[in-house]
Design an enzyme around this catalytic site. Structure first.
Site, PDB file in Angstrom:
ATOM      1  CB  SER A  13       8.596  -4.734   0.303  1.00 19.56           C
ATOM      2  OG  SER A  13       9.580  -4.056  -0.428  1.00 19.56           O
ATOM      3  CG  ASN A  14      12.109  -0.428   1.059  1.00 15.80           C
ATOM      4  OD1 ASN A  14      13.165  -0.689   1.633  1.00 15.80           O
ATOM      5  ND2 ASN A  14      11.936  -0.563  -0.247  1.00 15.80           N
ATOM      6  CB  ILE A  87       9.169  16.471  -1.256  1.00 19.54           C
ATOM      7  CG1 ILE A  87       9.330  14.953  -1.128  1.00 19.54           C
ATOM      8  CG2 ILE A  87       8.685  17.072   0.058  1.00 19.54           C
ATOM      9  CD1 ILE A  87       8.034  14.181  -0.943  1.00 19.54           C
ATOM     10  CG  HIS A 103      17.519   6.244  -6.462  1.00 25.65           C
ATOM     11  ND1 HIS A 103      16.387   6.690  -7.135  1.00 25.65           N
ATOM     12  CD2 HIS A 103      18.383   5.823  -7.403  1.00 25.65           C
ATOM     13  CE1 HIS A 103      16.590   6.537  -8.445  1.00 25.65           C
ATOM     14  NE2 HIS A 103      17.793   6.023  -8.631  1.00 25.65           N
TER      15      HIS A 103
HETATM   16  C1  GAR Z   1      12.139   0.519  -3.817  1.00 30.73           C
HETATM   17  O1  GAR Z   1      13.025  -0.348  -4.482  1.00 30.73           O
HETATM   18  C2  GAR Z   1      12.672   1.935  -3.817  1.00 30.73           C
HETATM   19  O2  GAR Z   1      14.069   2.014  -3.811  1.00 30.73           O
HETATM   20  C3  GAR Z   1      12.132   2.448  -5.116  1.00 30.73           C
HETATM   21  O3  GAR Z   1      10.828   1.943  -5.189  1.00 30.73           O
HETATM   22  C4  GAR Z   1      10.814   0.652  -4.581  1.00 30.73           C
HETATM   23  C5  GAR Z   1       9.603   0.553  -3.678  1.00 30.73           C
HETATM   24  O4  GAR Z   1       9.412  -0.776  -3.250  1.00 30.73           O
HETATM   25  N1  GAR Z   1      12.159   3.880  -5.161  1.00 30.73           N
HETATM   26  C6  GAR Z   1      12.424   4.561  -6.258  1.00 30.73           C
HETATM   27  O5  GAR Z   1      12.610   4.039  -7.332  1.00 30.73           O
HETATM   28  C7  GAR Z   1      12.457   6.077  -6.068  1.00 30.73           C
HETATM   29  N2  GAR Z   1      13.038   6.725  -7.201  1.00 30.73           N
HETATM   30  P1  GAR Z   1       8.439  -1.105  -2.061  1.00 30.73           P
HETATM   31  O6  GAR Z   1       7.092  -0.440  -2.359  1.00 30.73           O
HETATM   32  O7  GAR Z   1       8.316  -2.591  -2.062  1.00 30.73           O
HETATM   33  O8  GAR Z   1       9.055  -0.563  -0.796  1.00 30.73           O
END
Ligand code: GAR
Length: 187
Positions: A13-14, A87, A103
């Site tokens: 989604s991001n 990474i 994060h």
């Molecule tokens: C997001 O909330 C991001 O902040 C988190 O994973 C999610 C991905 O959502 N990242 C972490 O927890 C990294 N430690 P998405 O796939 O819908 O973008």
């Protein structure tokens, strides 16, 4: 025109929010999406948007071949949008101040290995925190510990559960992540 590479492991989604935001702009585009999961939703988004994508296993991810592939795009930014692998040091060194991560909590609390997605929200709720938020930071060799670029906060209500908190956090992420990328690229 800046090239951006997105690394993502999940729903995406991001990644979708960043792609949508950049569609209306002309300063950058997504050159490549990298995922470590072959069934990640982000790969469907890549296909739908005609963005090249690759799936990596641990061996490829740590190979010289992969580092060269990334270099070949001459990326201005590598954006970790829900990417769960550390990474490789070589890549961190090759792209100083060019790899950023989002994060879903207010670092330095609730970060580190294993702290992702719902694990983070569960820990925030268990600690009885009255607020949470997001942190966008540069990536260094240690999980979730690079210099912070931006933080945004939200309230944790009495009746909050991990799902409702995740929703609030995603809302913050989708608003602030694309704008932070724009800010960094236009400095
Ligand atoms: C997001 O909330 C991001 O902040 C988190 O994973 C999610 C991905 O959502 N990242 C972490 O927890 C990294 N430690 P998405 O796939 O819908 O973008």
């Amino acid at each position: 025109m800046h090239n951006i590479i997105i690394f993502a492991s999940g729903k995406g989604s991001n990644a979708a929010a960043i792609i949508d935001y950049l569609k209306e702009k002309s300063f950058a585009s997504i050159a490549l999406i990298v995922s470590n999961k072959k069934d990640a939703g982000v790969l469907d988004i890549a296909a739908k948007e005609n963005i090249p994508s690759i799936v990596v296993d641990k061996e490829l991810f740590h190979s010289q071949e992969f580092a060269q592939k990334i270099q070949s795009f001459n990326p201005s930014l590598i954006v970790l949008a829900g990417f769960l692998w550390k990474i490789p040091e070589g890549l961190v060194k090759a792209f100083p101040l060019k790899i950023i991560n989002i994060h879903p909590a207010l670092l330095p609390e609730f970060g580190g290995k294993g702290m992702y997605g719902h694990h983070v929200h569960d820990a925030v709720l268990k600690a009885d925190k009255k607020e949470s938020g997001i942190t966008i930071h540069f990536v260094n060799e240690i999980y979730d510990s690079g210099d912070i670029i931006v933080q945004a906060r939200c309230k944790v209500e009495e009746q909050e559960d991990a799902n409702s908190l995740a929703e609030k956090i995603h809302h913050l992420e989708h608003f602030f992540f694309p704008k932070t990328i724009e800010f960094l690229l236009k400095q």
